[in-house]
Write a protein that holds these residues in place. Sequence first.
Motif, PDB file in Angstrom:
ATOM      1  N   ARG A 163       0.828  -1.206   0.000  1.00  0.00           N
ATOM      2  CA  ARG A 163       0.000   0.000   0.000  1.00  0.00           C
ATOM      3  C   ARG A 163       0.860   1.253   0.000  1.00  0.00           C
ATOM      4  O   ARG A 163       0.534   2.254  -0.658  1.00  0.00           O
ATOM      5  CB  ARG A 163      -0.918  -0.037   1.224  1.00  0.00           C
ATOM      6  CG  ARG A 163      -1.771   1.210   1.400  1.00  0.00           C
ATOM      7  CD  ARG A 163      -2.557   1.127   2.687  1.00  0.00           C
ATOM      8  NE  ARG A 163      -3.665   0.203   2.597  1.00  0.00           N
ATOM      9  CZ  ARG A 163      -4.240  -0.357   3.646  1.00  0.00           C
ATOM     10  NH1 ARG A 163      -3.794  -0.112   4.861  1.00  0.00           N
ATOM     11  NH2 ARG A 163      -5.271  -1.164   3.477  1.00  0.00           N
ATOM     12  N   ARG A 166       2.251   2.532  -3.633  1.00  0.00           N
ATOM     13  CA  ARG A 166       1.386   2.689  -4.808  1.00  0.00           C
ATOM     14  C   ARG A 166       1.367   4.092  -5.382  1.00  0.00           C
ATOM     15  O   ARG A 166       1.147   4.280  -6.576  1.00  0.00           O
ATOM     16  CB  ARG A 166      -0.055   2.291  -4.454  1.00  0.00           C
ATOM     17  CG  ARG A 166      -0.285   0.813  -4.396  1.00  0.00           C
ATOM     18  CD  ARG A 166      -1.759   0.513  -4.277  1.00  0.00           C
ATOM     19  NE  ARG A 166      -1.948  -0.820  -3.757  1.00  0.00           N
ATOM     20  CZ  ARG A 166      -2.800  -1.141  -2.797  1.00  0.00           C
ATOM     21  NH1 ARG A 166      -3.551  -0.199  -2.256  1.00  0.00           N
ATOM     22  NH2 ARG A 166      -2.896  -2.375  -2.398  1.00  0.00           N
ATOM     23  N   PRO A 220      -2.965   8.625  -0.867  1.00  0.00           N
ATOM     24  CA  PRO A 220      -3.843   8.590   0.304  1.00  0.00           C
ATOM     25  C   PRO A 220      -3.101   9.026   1.554  1.00  0.00           C
ATOM     26  O   PRO A 220      -1.909   8.746   1.718  1.00  0.00           O
ATOM     27  CB  PRO A 220      -4.267   7.116   0.388  1.00  0.00           C
ATOM     28  CG  PRO A 220      -3.192   6.364  -0.329  1.00  0.00           C
ATOM     29  CD  PRO A 220      -2.714   7.278  -1.412  1.00  0.00           C
ATOM     30  N   ALA A 223      -5.717   5.656   6.494  1.00  0.00           N
ATOM     31  CA  ALA A 223      -6.326   4.354   6.256  1.00  0.00           C
ATOM     32  C   ALA A 223      -7.255   4.023   7.411  1.00  0.00           C
ATOM     33  O   ALA A 223      -6.897   4.204   8.583  1.00  0.00           O
ATOM     34  CB  ALA A 223      -5.267   3.271   6.108  1.00  0.00           C
ATOM     35  N   ALA A 240      -8.876   1.689  -6.824  1.00  0.00           N
ATOM     36  CA  ALA A 240      -9.020   0.463  -6.032  1.00  0.00           C
ATOM     37  C   ALA A 240      -7.851  -0.444  -6.385  1.00  0.00           C
ATOM     38  O   ALA A 240      -7.393  -0.470  -7.529  1.00  0.00           O
ATOM     39  CB  ALA A 240     -10.351  -0.227  -6.320  1.00  0.00           C
ATOM     40  N   ASP A 244      -8.391  -2.875  -1.330  1.00  0.00           N
ATOM     41  CA  ASP A 244      -8.541  -1.470  -0.936  1.00  0.00           C
ATOM     42  C   ASP A 244      -9.412  -0.654  -1.878  1.00  0.00           C
ATOM     43  O   ASP A 244      -9.299  -0.758  -3.107  1.00  0.00           O
ATOM     44  CB  ASP A 244      -7.171  -0.785  -0.894  1.00  0.00           C
ATOM     45  CG  ASP A 244      -6.345  -1.198   0.300  1.00  0.00           C
ATOM     46  OD1 ASP A 244      -6.886  -1.859   1.218  1.00  0.00           O
ATOM     47  OD2 ASP A 244      -5.147  -0.858   0.319  1.00  0.00           O
ATOM     48  N   HIS A 246      -9.935   3.477  -2.595  1.00  0.00           N
ATOM     49  CA  HIS A 246      -9.371   4.797  -2.338  1.00  0.00           C
ATOM     50  C   HIS A 246     -10.496   5.818  -2.525  1.00  0.00           C
ATOM     51  O   HIS A 246     -11.031   5.966  -3.636  1.00  0.00           O
ATOM     52  CB  HIS A 246      -8.234   5.102  -3.314  1.00  0.00           C
ATOM     53  CG  HIS A 246      -7.031   4.220  -3.123  1.00  0.00           C
ATOM     54  ND1 HIS A 246      -5.749   4.724  -3.070  1.00  0.00           N
ATOM     55  CD2 HIS A 246      -6.907   2.882  -2.969  1.00  0.00           C
ATOM     56  CE1 HIS A 246      -4.896   3.735  -2.892  1.00  0.00           C
ATOM     57  NE2 HIS A 246      -5.575   2.605  -2.837  1.00  0.00           N
ATOM     58  N   VAL A 256      -8.070   5.408   2.545  1.00  0.00           N
ATOM     59  CA  VAL A 256      -8.119   4.025   2.080  1.00  0.00           C
ATOM     60  C   VAL A 256      -9.015   3.202   3.001  1.00  0.00           C
ATOM     61  O   VAL A 256      -8.865   3.254   4.231  1.00  0.00           O
ATOM     62  CB  VAL A 256      -6.711   3.397   2.047  1.00  0.00           C
ATOM     63  CG1 VAL A 256      -6.791   1.904   1.758  1.00  0.00           C
ATOM     64  CG2 VAL A 256      -5.859   4.074   0.984  1.00  0.00           C
ATOM     65  N   ASP A 258      -9.903  -0.697   3.544  1.00  0.00           N
ATOM     66  CA  ASP A 258      -9.658  -2.112   3.262  1.00  0.00           C
ATOM     67  C   ASP A 258     -10.998  -2.826   3.415  1.00  0.00           C
ATOM     68  O   ASP A 258     -11.547  -2.911   4.516  1.00  0.00           O
ATOM     69  CB  ASP A 258      -8.634  -2.657   4.266  1.00  0.00           C
ATOM     70  CG  ASP A 258      -8.219  -4.092   3.962  1.00  0.00           C
ATOM     71  OD1 ASP A 258      -9.001  -4.830   3.336  1.00  0.00           O
ATOM     72  OD2 ASP A 258      -7.104  -4.483   4.369  1.00  0.00           O
TER      73      ASP A 258
END
Length: 293
Positions: A163, A166, A220, A223, A240, A244, A246, A256, A258
């Motif tokens: 994560r 990304r 992001p 989370a 996505a 996850d 977003h 985010v 999950d």
Amino acid sequence: MDWQCTGLRWPEASGGPALGWRKGTRTRTSALAYGTEFGLRAAGERRCAGARGHACPLGAVVPAHSTGGRCPECGRLDRAHSVAADTIPDDPRTYRVYLAWFGTGMVKVGITAEGRGAARLREQGAVVFSWLGRGPLMAARRAEELLRAALGVPDRIPYARKRAVRAELPDEAVRAAEVAELYGKAAALEGGGWPEALERLPFEAVDHAGIFGLGAVSAPGRAVTGLTDGGAVAGLLVAAAGPDLHLDTGADGVVVLDTRLMTGWTLAAAGADAGVSVPAVALGGGAAQDGLF
């Protein structure tokens, strides 16, 4: 009985993200589209998601922060029928070995049933992957072990690491080149422990950045760590990857969610202006989720 969310799915036919739902023995999916509003509000207590398509006989309450979403007994039952746990070595299906890239210097080896196509790669959030070989389960497993021993390629990467990288991906050509280099090293192992029953497949880099909606999306900042009774998570769905979602929440930036944290809750729709009223942590500040993916 209400429909219960089973998390994010990546159907092979559409390639795009969809939420899975279960009600008793019935299942369905609802497709998601980037640029549309997404919002939910949880109610009551989080109950065990059950195992292997069966409801938890105890209806046990499970922790809000658990990405597994199962009580200990259902967790054991689920693992007892897992390919990853090597509990079904006589599985007659054909399996594929793959190399999956998640970020610079972050490549793993894994196996998946051939009939699942590339769905497993998208479920893990693999930005790029290439098939390496196909054959019986135990031959695929031996190839996986060979790459670990000979090349130091892991078969698991902590999800928080995937994560975290990304938002800063190198160009597509750079991503593909890193996978190609490792593929070449793996191919060179033929004759040096490569399982005879495993057919090596040609290199082809498949890039999921477009399907995930990554690239132009802002990084992001937070989370979600768990839902709460009456708590909401809402915003504009902008990307996505893996499990996850977003969500652009406006003033609070991109958050985010999950979707593994959604299982076991009774969920109702919430408007995009509901914002985020559940616990969340800043990414890079101890936001690691439990579980490897």
